[in-house]
Design a protein around this motif. Structure first.
Motif, PDB file in Angstrom:
ATOM      1  N   LYS A  70       0.843  -1.214   0.000  1.00 28.12           N
ATOM      2  CA  LYS A  70       0.000   0.000   0.000  1.00 28.12           C
ATOM      3  C   LYS A  70       0.873   1.257   0.000  1.00 28.12           C
ATOM      4  N   PHE A  91      -5.610   4.436   8.213  1.00 28.12           N
ATOM      5  CA  PHE A  91      -6.508   4.021   9.293  1.00 28.12           C
ATOM      6  C   PHE A  91      -5.838   2.949  10.149  1.00 28.12           C
ATOM      7  N   LYS A  92      -5.724   3.284  11.429  1.00 25.29           N
ATOM      8  CA  LYS A  92      -5.072   2.388  12.382  1.00 25.29           C
ATOM      9  C   LYS A  92      -6.114   1.748  13.289  1.00 25.29           C
ATOM     10  N   VAL A  93      -5.649   1.009  14.297  1.00 29.03           N
ATOM     11  CA  VAL A  93      -6.566   0.458  15.297  1.00 29.03           C
ATOM     12  C   VAL A  93      -7.379   1.626  15.864  1.00 29.03           C
ATOM     13  N   ARG A 106     -15.459   7.723  11.878  1.00 24.42           N
ATOM     14  CA  ARG A 106     -14.113   8.271  11.701  1.00 24.42           C
ATOM     15  C   ARG A 106     -13.712   8.397  10.226  1.00 24.42           C
ATOM     16  N   ARG A 122      -5.655   1.571   4.064  1.00 25.47           N
ATOM     17  CA  ARG A 122      -6.659   0.873   4.863  1.00 25.47           C
ATOM     18  C   ARG A 122      -7.885   1.783   4.952  1.00 25.47           C
ATOM     19  N   GLU A 126     -11.569  -2.439   6.979  1.00 27.84           N
ATOM     20  CA  GLU A 126     -10.973  -3.148   8.126  1.00 27.84           C
ATOM     21  C   GLU A 126     -12.064  -3.665   9.063  1.00 27.84           C
ATOM     22  N   ASP A 127     -13.190  -2.972   9.076  1.00 29.95           N
ATOM     23  CA  ASP A 127     -14.267  -3.343   9.993  1.00 29.95           C
ATOM     24  C   ASP A 127     -15.075  -4.553   9.547  1.00 29.95           C
TER      25      ASP A 127
HETATM   26  P1  ADP Z   1       0.049  -0.519   8.148  1.00 29.14           P
HETATM   27  O1  ADP Z   1       0.147  -2.003   8.355  1.00 29.14           O
HETATM   28  O2  ADP Z   1      -1.228  -0.105   7.481  1.00 29.14           O
HETATM   29  O3  ADP Z   1       1.259   0.068   7.462  1.00 29.14           O
HETATM   30  P2  ADP Z   1       0.171  -0.404  11.013  1.00 29.14           P
HETATM   31  O4  ADP Z   1       1.309  -1.366  11.080  1.00 29.14           O
HETATM   32  O5  ADP Z   1       0.132   0.735  11.987  1.00 29.14           O
HETATM   33  O6  ADP Z   1       0.004   0.209   9.557  1.00 29.14           O
HETATM   34  O7  ADP Z   1      -1.149  -1.269  11.147  1.00 29.14           O
HETATM   35  C1  ADP Z   1      -2.391  -0.716  11.330  1.00 29.14           C
HETATM   36  C2  ADP Z   1      -3.213  -1.751  12.053  1.00 29.14           C
HETATM   37  O8  ADP Z   1      -4.469  -1.202  12.384  1.00 29.14           O
HETATM   38  C3  ADP Z   1      -3.483  -2.991  11.206  1.00 29.14           C
HETATM   39  O9  ADP Z   1      -3.141  -4.133  11.921  1.00 29.14           O
HETATM   40  C4  ADP Z   1      -4.979  -2.939  10.980  1.00 29.14           C
HETATM   41  O10 ADP Z   1      -5.571  -4.203  10.858  1.00 29.14           O
HETATM   42  C5  ADP Z   1      -5.437  -2.199  12.195  1.00 29.14           C
HETATM   43  N1  ADP Z   1      -6.742  -1.576  11.998  1.00 29.14           N
HETATM   44  C6  ADP Z   1      -7.078  -0.611  11.111  1.00 29.14           C
HETATM   45  N2  ADP Z   1      -8.397  -0.345  11.177  1.00 29.14           N
HETATM   46  C7  ADP Z   1      -8.907  -1.164  12.126  1.00 29.14           C
HETATM   47  C8  ADP Z   1     -10.216  -1.378  12.637  1.00 29.14           C
HETATM   48  N3  ADP Z   1     -11.254  -0.672  12.200  1.00 29.14           N
HETATM   49  N4  ADP Z   1     -10.368  -2.299  13.605  1.00 29.14           N
HETATM   50  C9  ADP Z   1      -9.316  -3.002  14.050  1.00 29.14           C
HETATM   51  N5  ADP Z   1      -8.067  -2.860  13.601  1.00 29.14           N
HETATM   52  C10 ADP Z   1      -7.859  -1.953  12.654  1.00 29.14           C
END
Ligand code: ADP
Length: 267
Positions: A70, A91-93, A106, A122, A126-127
């Motif tokens: 991505k 979009f993170k956790v 959000r 993302r 993700e949801d």
């Molecule tokens: P990325 O992998 O996108 O480069 P990160 O390593 O910070 O960035 O990972 C972001 C994390 O946030 C991922 O594990 C993703 O599954 C999680 N995440 C994003 N949105 C949600 C959500 N709505 N509910 C639960 N987890 C989420």
């Protein structure tokens, strides 16, 4: 001609989509890279026009497994595009505040305004993916959410947003190599997460969740593209081509100049 667009209503089985496929562009990497740089220039012009016209909105959704590319896609495809008018949201956790609201709360504020391109690294998907794989929501909730998502995206589309959704499809071996590279390369090590190794074990569950989500939410107004993403140049070329085609189809025009401009004298 090969196309990676998922026709609305079509049931997706990811096993049938080869992550290493290169049949959509048969002239090979060298020509592909050249074409990529030409298309980037075209994208730059189209984005300038989009910004100037201030009428249409463009939303690009990127989903992938960890190390699916991505970040690399964003870097490559938008290289050279004026950052004014392009915004990326990762979009993170969800935070506790976000979790206190519905899952689209959000997301909506990051959708593009007139003249803007918004890129989701993302997204609301993700949801129905990570949450599903980890049993935070069941299948029935996901089915409800697919319907919300389709309605939400239709709202955006009917209000002038062009929506393009890309699933960057790599295979397990490719992911292994890329995660290993993160360990081996000191400049990439910061990206490594032990969690990625754990998620990898759930690969099959993720594929099923993606298949269900993509099958249910590829619509006329917001189609999915399943992009073979084992080869970076090929992935980037497909994404930029698809974006350029979508922007060309908007038939944009520069706004008329201010009245009296012919008589203006710059002293
Ligand atoms: P990325 O992998 O996108 O480069 P990160 O390593 O910070 O960035 O990972 C972001 C994390 O946030 C991922 O594990 C993703 O599954 C999680 N995440 C994003 N949105 C949600 C959500 N709505 N509910 C639960 N987890 C989420």
């Amino acid at each position: 001609m090969t196309t990676y667009r998922v026709e609305p209503g079509r049931r997706v089985e990811l096993d049938a989509w080869d992550p290493g496929d290169r049949s959509w562009f048969e002239d090979g990497k060298k020509k592909g890279v050249r074409e990529l740089s030409e298309l980037r220039e075209r994208l730059d012009e189209l984005q300038a026009l989009l910004y100037a016209e201030h009428r249409h909105k463009v939303l690009v959704v990127l989903q992938a497994m960890d190390a699916g590319g991505k970040d690399g896609t964003i870097r490559s495809v938008f290289d050279g595009v004026n950052p004014q008018g392009v915004k990326v949201t990762s979009f993170k956790v969800p935070t506790p505040l976000e979790l206190d609201h519905d899952y689209l709360w959000r997301v909506h504020r990051h959708t593009p305004g007139r003249g803007e391109v918004a890129i989701f690294n993302r997204s609301h998907y993700e949801d129905v993916l990570v949450t599903r794989v980890h049993g935070l929501v069941d299948e029935a909730v996901c089915r409800r959410r697919y319907a919300h998502i389709n309605d939400f995206e239709r709202l955006l589309a009917e209000e002038g947003t062009t929506i393009l959704k890309f699933f960057l499809h790599i295979d397990l071996d490719e992911q292994k190599e890329r995660l290993q590279e993160r360990l081996d390369d000191p400049r990439k090590r910061w990206k490594f997460r032990q969690g990625d190794v754990e998620e990898r074990k759930l690969w099959g569950d993720y594929m099923r969740a993606y298949e269900d989500a993509i099958s249910a939410t590829s619509t006329e107004w917001a189609p999915w593209h399943i992009v073979p993403a084992n080869h970076n140049w090929y992935r980037n070329l497909y994404v930029v081509r698809t974006l350029v085609d979508a922007l060309e189809a908007l038939d944009m025009r520069y706004p008329d100049p201010e009245e009296g401009w012919e008589d203006a004298v710059i002293e």
